[in-house]
Design a protein around this motif. Structure first.
Motif, PDB file in Angstrom:
ATOM      1  N   SER A  77       0.803  -1.227   0.000  1.00  0.00           N
ATOM      2  CA  SER A  77       0.000   0.000   0.000  1.00  0.00           C
ATOM      3  C   SER A  77       0.834   1.274   0.000  1.00  0.00           C
ATOM      4  CB  SER A  77      -0.924   0.005   1.209  1.00  0.00           C
ATOM      5  OG  SER A  77      -0.176   0.184   2.385  1.00  0.00           O
ATOM      6  N   VAL A  78       2.172   1.174   0.081  1.00  0.00           N
ATOM      7  CA  VAL A  78       2.969   2.386   0.314  1.00  0.00           C
ATOM      8  C   VAL A  78       2.801   3.451  -0.771  1.00  0.00           C
ATOM      9  CG1 VAL A  78       4.670   1.471   1.903  1.00  0.00           C
ATOM     10  CG2 VAL A  78       4.986   1.141  -0.533  1.00  0.00           C
ATOM     11  N   GLY A  79       2.701   3.018  -2.040  1.00  0.00           N
ATOM     12  CA  GLY A  79       2.529   3.993  -3.118  1.00  0.00           C
ATOM     13  C   GLY A  79       1.237   4.769  -2.937  1.00  0.00           C
ATOM     14  N   THR A  80       0.181   4.039  -2.580  1.00  0.00           N
ATOM     15  CA  THR A  80      -1.115   4.675  -2.375  1.00  0.00           C
ATOM     16  C   THR A  80      -1.094   5.585  -1.148  1.00  0.00           C
ATOM     17  OG1 THR A  80      -2.139   2.745  -3.330  1.00  0.00           O
ATOM     18  CG2 THR A  80      -3.550   4.192  -2.066  1.00  0.00           C
ATOM     19  N   VAL A  81      -0.421   5.126  -0.081  1.00  0.00           N
ATOM     20  CA  VAL A  81      -0.340   5.945   1.135  1.00  0.00           C
ATOM     21  C   VAL A  81       0.362   7.269   0.813  1.00  0.00           C
ATOM     22  CG1 VAL A  81       0.600   6.075   3.470  1.00  0.00           C
ATOM     23  CG2 VAL A  81      -0.435   3.959   2.664  1.00  0.00           C
ATOM     24  N   MET A  82       1.381   7.199  -0.086  1.00  0.00           N
ATOM     25  CA  MET A  82       2.031   8.430  -0.543  1.00  0.00           C
ATOM     26  C   MET A  82       1.010   9.395  -1.118  1.00  0.00           C
ATOM     27  SD  MET A  82       5.433   7.371  -2.634  1.00  0.00           S
ATOM     28  CE  MET A  82       5.626   8.976  -3.407  1.00  0.00           C
ATOM     29  N   ALA A  83       0.140   8.843  -1.972  1.00  0.00           N
ATOM     30  CA  ALA A  83      -0.866   9.688  -2.622  1.00  0.00           C
ATOM     31  C   ALA A  83      -1.816  10.291  -1.587  1.00  0.00           C
ATOM     32  CB  ALA A  83      -1.646   8.878  -3.657  1.00  0.00           C
ATOM     33  N   ILE A  84      -2.225   9.470  -0.609  1.00  0.00           N
ATOM     34  CA  ILE A  84      -3.143   9.974   0.431  1.00  0.00           C
ATOM     35  C   ILE A  84      -2.461  11.092   1.220  1.00  0.00           C
ATOM     36  CG2 ILE A  84      -4.384   9.390   2.552  1.00  0.00           C
ATOM     37  CD1 ILE A  84      -4.743   6.585   1.477  1.00  0.00           C
ATOM     38  N   CYS A  85      -1.223  10.847   1.663  1.00  0.00           N
ATOM     39  CA  CYS A  85      -0.528  11.831   2.501  1.00  0.00           C
ATOM     40  C   CYS A  85      -0.267  13.117   1.721  1.00  0.00           C
ATOM     41  CB  CYS A  85       0.777  11.256   3.022  1.00  0.00           C
ATOM     42  SG  CYS A  85       0.501   9.842   4.091  1.00  0.00           S
ATOM     43  N   ALA A 140      -1.717  10.869   8.831  1.00  0.00           N
ATOM     44  CA  ALA A 140      -2.418  10.020   7.864  1.00  0.00           C
ATOM     45  C   ALA A 140      -1.602   8.769   7.562  1.00  0.00           C
ATOM     46  CB  ALA A 140      -2.685  10.802   6.580  1.00  0.00           C
ATOM     47  N   GLY A 141      -0.281   8.935   7.401  1.00  0.00           N
ATOM     48  CA  GLY A 141       0.585   7.790   7.137  1.00  0.00           C
ATOM     49  C   GLY A 141       0.565   6.798   8.296  1.00  0.00           C
ATOM     50  N   LEU A 142       0.610   7.333   9.510  1.00  0.00           N
ATOM     51  CA  LEU A 142       0.612   6.461  10.692  1.00  0.00           C
ATOM     52  C   LEU A 142      -0.721   5.707  10.809  1.00  0.00           C
ATOM     53  CD1 LEU A 142       2.409   8.736  13.321  1.00  0.00           C
ATOM     54  CD2 LEU A 142       3.308   6.679  12.220  1.00  0.00           C
ATOM     55  N   VAL A 143      -1.831   6.397  10.531  1.00  0.00           N
ATOM     56  CA  VAL A 143      -3.145   5.739  10.583  1.00  0.00           C
ATOM     57  C   VAL A 143      -3.207   4.617   9.538  1.00  0.00           C
ATOM     58  CG1 VAL A 143      -5.609   6.057  10.139  1.00  0.00           C
ATOM     59  CG2 VAL A 143      -4.367   7.720  11.529  1.00  0.00           C
ATOM     60  N   GLY A 203      -0.718   2.932   8.399  1.00  0.00           N
ATOM     61  CA  GLY A 203       0.107   1.848   8.910  1.00  0.00           C
ATOM     62  C   GLY A 203      -0.593   1.080  10.018  1.00  0.00           C
ATOM     63  N   LEU A 204      -1.309   1.811  10.875  1.00  0.00           N
ATOM     64  CA  LEU A 204      -2.047   1.172  11.964  1.00  0.00           C
ATOM     65  C   LEU A 204      -3.112   0.235  11.402  1.00  0.00           C
ATOM     66  CD1 LEU A 204      -2.634   1.063  15.023  1.00  0.00           C
ATOM     67  CD2 LEU A 204      -4.230   2.951  14.710  1.00  0.00           C
ATOM     68  N   TRP A 205      -3.793   0.693  10.363  1.00  0.00           N
ATOM     69  CA  TRP A 205      -4.821  -0.117   9.684  1.00  0.00           C
ATOM     70  C   TRP A 205      -4.207  -1.407   9.145  1.00  0.00           C
ATOM     71  CZ3 TRP A 205      -9.844  -0.868   8.324  1.00  0.00           C
ATOM     72  CH2 TRP A 205     -10.124  -1.509   7.126  1.00  0.00           C
ATOM     73  N   ASN A 206      -3.100  -1.254   8.383  1.00  0.00           N
ATOM     74  CA  ASN A 206      -2.432  -2.438   7.821  1.00  0.00           C
ATOM     75  C   ASN A 206      -1.974  -3.374   8.931  1.00  0.00           C
ATOM     76  OD1 ASN A 206      -2.628  -1.849   5.095  1.00  0.00           O
ATOM     77  ND2 ASN A 206      -0.784  -0.579   5.119  1.00  0.00           N
ATOM     78  N   GLY A 207      -1.323  -2.778   9.944  1.00  0.00           N
ATOM     79  CA  GLY A 207      -0.770  -3.579  11.035  1.00  0.00           C
ATOM     80  C   GLY A 207      -1.855  -4.346  11.785  1.00  0.00           C
ATOM     81  N   GLY A 256       4.271   3.187   7.102  1.00  0.00           N
ATOM     82  CA  GLY A 256       3.340   4.266   6.781  1.00  0.00           C
ATOM     83  C   GLY A 256       3.989   5.633   6.949  1.00  0.00           C
ATOM     84  N   LEU A 257       4.809   5.756   8.000  1.00  0.00           N
ATOM     85  CA  LEU A 257       5.506   7.022   8.254  1.00  0.00           C
ATOM     86  C   LEU A 257       6.462   7.344   7.109  1.00  0.00           C
ATOM     87  CD1 LEU A 257       6.359   9.347  10.180  1.00  0.00           C
ATOM     88  CD2 LEU A 257       8.015   7.781  11.164  1.00  0.00           C
ATOM     89  N   CYS A 258       7.222   6.331   6.671  1.00  0.00           N
ATOM     90  CA  CYS A 258       8.144   6.543   5.549  1.00  0.00           C
ATOM     91  C   CYS A 258       7.372   6.949   4.308  1.00  0.00           C
ATOM     92  CB  CYS A 258       8.946   5.267   5.266  1.00  0.00           C
ATOM     93  SG  CYS A 258      10.130   4.885   6.547  1.00  0.00           S
ATOM     94  N   ALA A 259       6.223   6.286   4.080  1.00  0.00           N
ATOM     95  CA  ALA A 259       5.402   6.615   2.906  1.00  0.00           C
ATOM     96  C   ALA A 259       4.897   8.059   3.012  1.00  0.00           C
ATOM     97  CB  ALA A 259       4.235   5.648   2.780  1.00  0.00           C
ATOM     98  N   ALA A 260       4.571   8.491   4.239  1.00  0.00           N
ATOM     99  CA  ALA A 260       4.095   9.862   4.424  1.00  0.00           C
ATOM    100  C   ALA A 260       5.193  10.855   4.051  1.00  0.00           C
ATOM    101  CB  ALA A 260       3.654  10.077   5.867  1.00  0.00           C
ATOM    102  N   LEU A 261       6.434  10.585   4.495  1.00  0.00           N
ATOM    103  CA  LEU A 261       7.551  11.472   4.142  1.00  0.00           C
ATOM    104  C   LEU A 261       7.723  11.529   2.620  1.00  0.00           C
ATOM    105  CD1 LEU A 261      10.189  10.478   6.859  1.00  0.00           C
ATOM    106  CD2 LEU A 261       8.820  12.557   6.758  1.00  0.00           C
TER     107      LEU A 261
END
Lengths: 340, 317
Positions: A72-80, A104-107, A109-113, A221-226
């Motif tokens: 999901s990281v590519g998509t999380v990038m788009a969301i963030c 948003a990235g952390l959330v 990640g929390l969802w995935n986790g 998720g945090l990395c994806a947010a950055l």
């Protein structure tokens, strides 16, 4: 230090070989000039352009070390990116935009986790859900448009410089060093590896595997947010359709080129980062060399194939055999190696 | 015989009754995958309102089966015409035949279908090759006889807009040996790729000193490239001419700031010509040509870019 350099040797050699290869097609490849207080040159471009994949690869390395995967990281990038652009648009300012994007990235990640660690869905399926649904979320935030903004402070994350170095490069290097130190200077890395090797056994040994797994996905998720912040800041807009599209695959590739096993266990963040730089060198090299664009993907695929074949366990075994045979040219040594 | 007379009388009555009232038109739209398409939807609704047409709108969310279902329901409702923006080219024969049997004219918007052309009234669309040609001719006229090294940002490799806009541009600069395309790479129609590829062009061409003009297959890539040019310390629009295609609001913003020089419009107002054709057809049965080509209008800083930006920014791009 010496030991870790030896461990990184395959990636370092590959990178050097690629730089040499591109220099054949584009002689000025390694030149770096200083223009208006910022470093300019193809190598600098690679450090800057490679930032999203490098950041994703840091998170992905940890996830893969637990024998998981995060599609999901590519998509999380788009969301963030969308969240950040929306916040700027709404006048929440620099701090608000960065904080909300990271949240948003952390959330995510929390969802995935939670899906992986508590509900027990296989990681590839659990993260596939957000990979598909997430672009819709991002589009809802941007209302299906490219949400543009003008904010010099936020743009700095994409195109600013810090001590003459592009900011995206600084961000990934600092993140990489922080994560690597956190993993290797504490027992955290060992615990992550043990979950990847045998989650049940590590839980029995007293490791809180559930919390650790969720934390690892949140780190991703945090990395994806950055990465999302950098991408949005770079084009001064959030492109929900295209931001981070297929980058999860490049991130996985970077981890694999870094010599990490998809089956979890031992990992190296530094090696994954070198993997990301190898991929970006290929991409930038192809652009500089000036081939017709129809060849881009073919050339990339061929180079990746060669790199992976050269790094494969089989080739490593052959290499050791060859070296052993050279050192003591007795047929007995060779037979012994082959028998293993 | 009597039955037939009765039926035609009834039909005539229905038609006369219809002329007095508002016409009903069903519109099956693909979805809203891009800003351009959102603008097309907005403009179609606006056009219908201005002309007093009752528009029934159906969003297919990029699925052909939804479009087929929408057309069937329009036929069942007995609308006066159907507008269809087909998501794919094939598989329309049977549903178009149903519409034809119900004597409902179908107008295709923006894309074509592979069905026989007697199954639809007309198709409204732009000529992608012509768009590229307009851009090429603008460049040829602007640089006059001076030598000009052009870099090209292509669309997605292998897509028809990328192929056609490239061909068109080459036709536009044909015979002008002073203009040469020195680098051409795909930027995938996106801002981020446009910027990244432009950065490498600038590196490869002596920091951008050797580049005279940029031709981008869409405005988004041009907007990304403009940022790359600025970050390289050059002035887009002056040091490097920028010409692109689509005419989305953001390129007008750049143009107003003097950072872009020309854009060729791919108009989202496909419904205007479609309604014109339909109104003529309803009035006296005038059959339009099978393809109505929309204008590929060239916009330059002389065309009030700020005003164009204001008028377009709320269309949903």
């Amino acid at each position: 230090m010496r030991r870790s350099l030896t461990a990184l040797a395959p990636q370092l050699i590959t990178l050097a070989a690629l730089v040499a290869l591109v220099s054949v097609f584009f002689p000025g490849f390694v030149e770096i000039r200083l223009i208006d207080g910022r470093m300019v040159g193809p190598i600098i471009d690679i450090l800057k352009r490679g930032a999203p994949v490098a950041l994703l690869a840091i998170g992905m390395t940890l996830v893969i070390a637990t024998r998981g995967i995060d599609l999901s990281v590519g998509t999380v990038m788009a969301i963030c990116g969308a969240v950040a652009a929306w916040s700027i648009d709404k006048g929440l300012g620099l701090g608000g935009a960065v904080a909300l994007a990271i949240a948003a990235g952390l959330v995510a990640g929390l969802w995935n986790g939670t899906l992986v660690a508590i509900i027990g869905i296989q990681p590839i399926v659990a993260t596939l859900i957000l990979m598909t649904a997430g672009r819709g979320i991002a589009q809802l935030i941007t209302e299906g448009r490219i949400l543009t903004f003008t904010h010099d402070g936020f743009s700095w994350f994409g195109s600013g410089t810090f001590l003459t170095v592009p900011v995206p490069a600084v961000i990934w290097v600092v993140t990489g060093i922080t994560v690597a130190l956190l993993m290797r200077r504490t027992a955290l890395g060992l615990l992550v590896e043990s979950i990847g090797i045998n989650r049940r056994a590590s839980a029995l040994a007293g490791i809180n595997a559930t919390v650790l797994l969720i934390a690892v996905y949140m780190a991703s998720g945090l990395c994806a947010a950055l990465a999302g912040i950098i991408t949005a800041a770079d084009i001064r807009g959030a492109d929900a359709n295209n931001a981070g599209l297929w980058l999860e695959l490049d991130a996985i590739l970077a981890v694999v080129i870094g010599g990490n096993s998809l089956l979890g266990g031992r990992f190296s963040v530094a090696a994954s980062l070198l993997g990301a730089m190898i991929i970006q060198t290929i991409d930038t090299g192809i652009l500089l060399a000036g081939f017709p664009s129809e060849y881009n993907l073919v050339i990339k695929a061929a180079l990746v194939l060669v790199i992976l074949v050269l790094q494969s366990p089989r080739m490593a075994a052959e290499w050791t055999t060859w070296r052993a045979a050279r050192r003591e040219p007795k047929p007995a040594g060779r037979v012994q190696e082959d028998a293993q | 015989m009597t039955l037939k007379t009765l039926l035609s009388a009834a039909a005539a009555l229905a038609i006369t009754a219809g002329v007095g009232q508002a016409q009903t038109v069903g519109f099956s739209q693909i979805g809203s995958e891009s800003g351009w398409r959102a603008a097309e939807t907005t403009l179609t609704k606006q056009q219908a309102e201005e002309r007093g047409i009752d528009l029934r709108f159906s969003d297919a969310q990029q699925r052909q089966e939804n479009q087929i279902a929408a057309i069937r329901s329009f036929v069942a409702q007995g609308v006066d015409a159907i507008l269809l923006a087909p998501v794919v080219a094939t598989g329309w024969d049977s549903v178009l035949e149903e519409a034809k049997e119900a004597e409902i004219p179908v107008v295709l918007l923006d894309r074509q279908v592979d069905s026989p052309d007697d199954l639809y009234l007309t198709a409204v669309g732009s000529d992608l090759v012509h768009e590229g040609k307009v851009a090429g001719e603008w460049l040829a006229n602007t640089v006059k006889g001076e030598d000009c090294r052009v870099v090209e940002l292509q669309g997605t490799t292998g897509s028809s807009p990328a192929i056609d806009r490239k061909t068109g541009f080459e036709q536009g600069i044909e015979g002008h040996d002073n203009i040469e395309i020195v680098r051409s790479q795909t930027g995938d129609f996106t801002r981020a790729q446009g910027k990244e590829v432009m950065e490498s062009f600038l590196q490869a061409e002596n920091g951008g000193q050797d580049i005279c003009a940029l031709y981008a297959h869409n405005d988004d890539m041009a907007v990304g490239a403009i940022q790359a040019i600025k970050e390289a310390g050059l002035q887009p629009g002056e040091d490097i001419l920028v010409v692109s295609i689509d005419a989305v609001p953001d390129i007008f913003k750049a143009m107003a700031a003097g950072e872009a020089n020309a854009t060729v419009e791919l108009t989202p107002n496909m419904a205007g010509p479609a309604f014109d054709a339909l109104e003529a057809y309803w009035k006296d049965g005038t059959v339009p040509p099978k393809f109505i080509q929309t204008d590929s209008k060239l916009y330059t800083p002389a065309d009030d870019p700020q005003g164009e930006y204001e008028s377009r920014k709320d269309l949903g791009y």
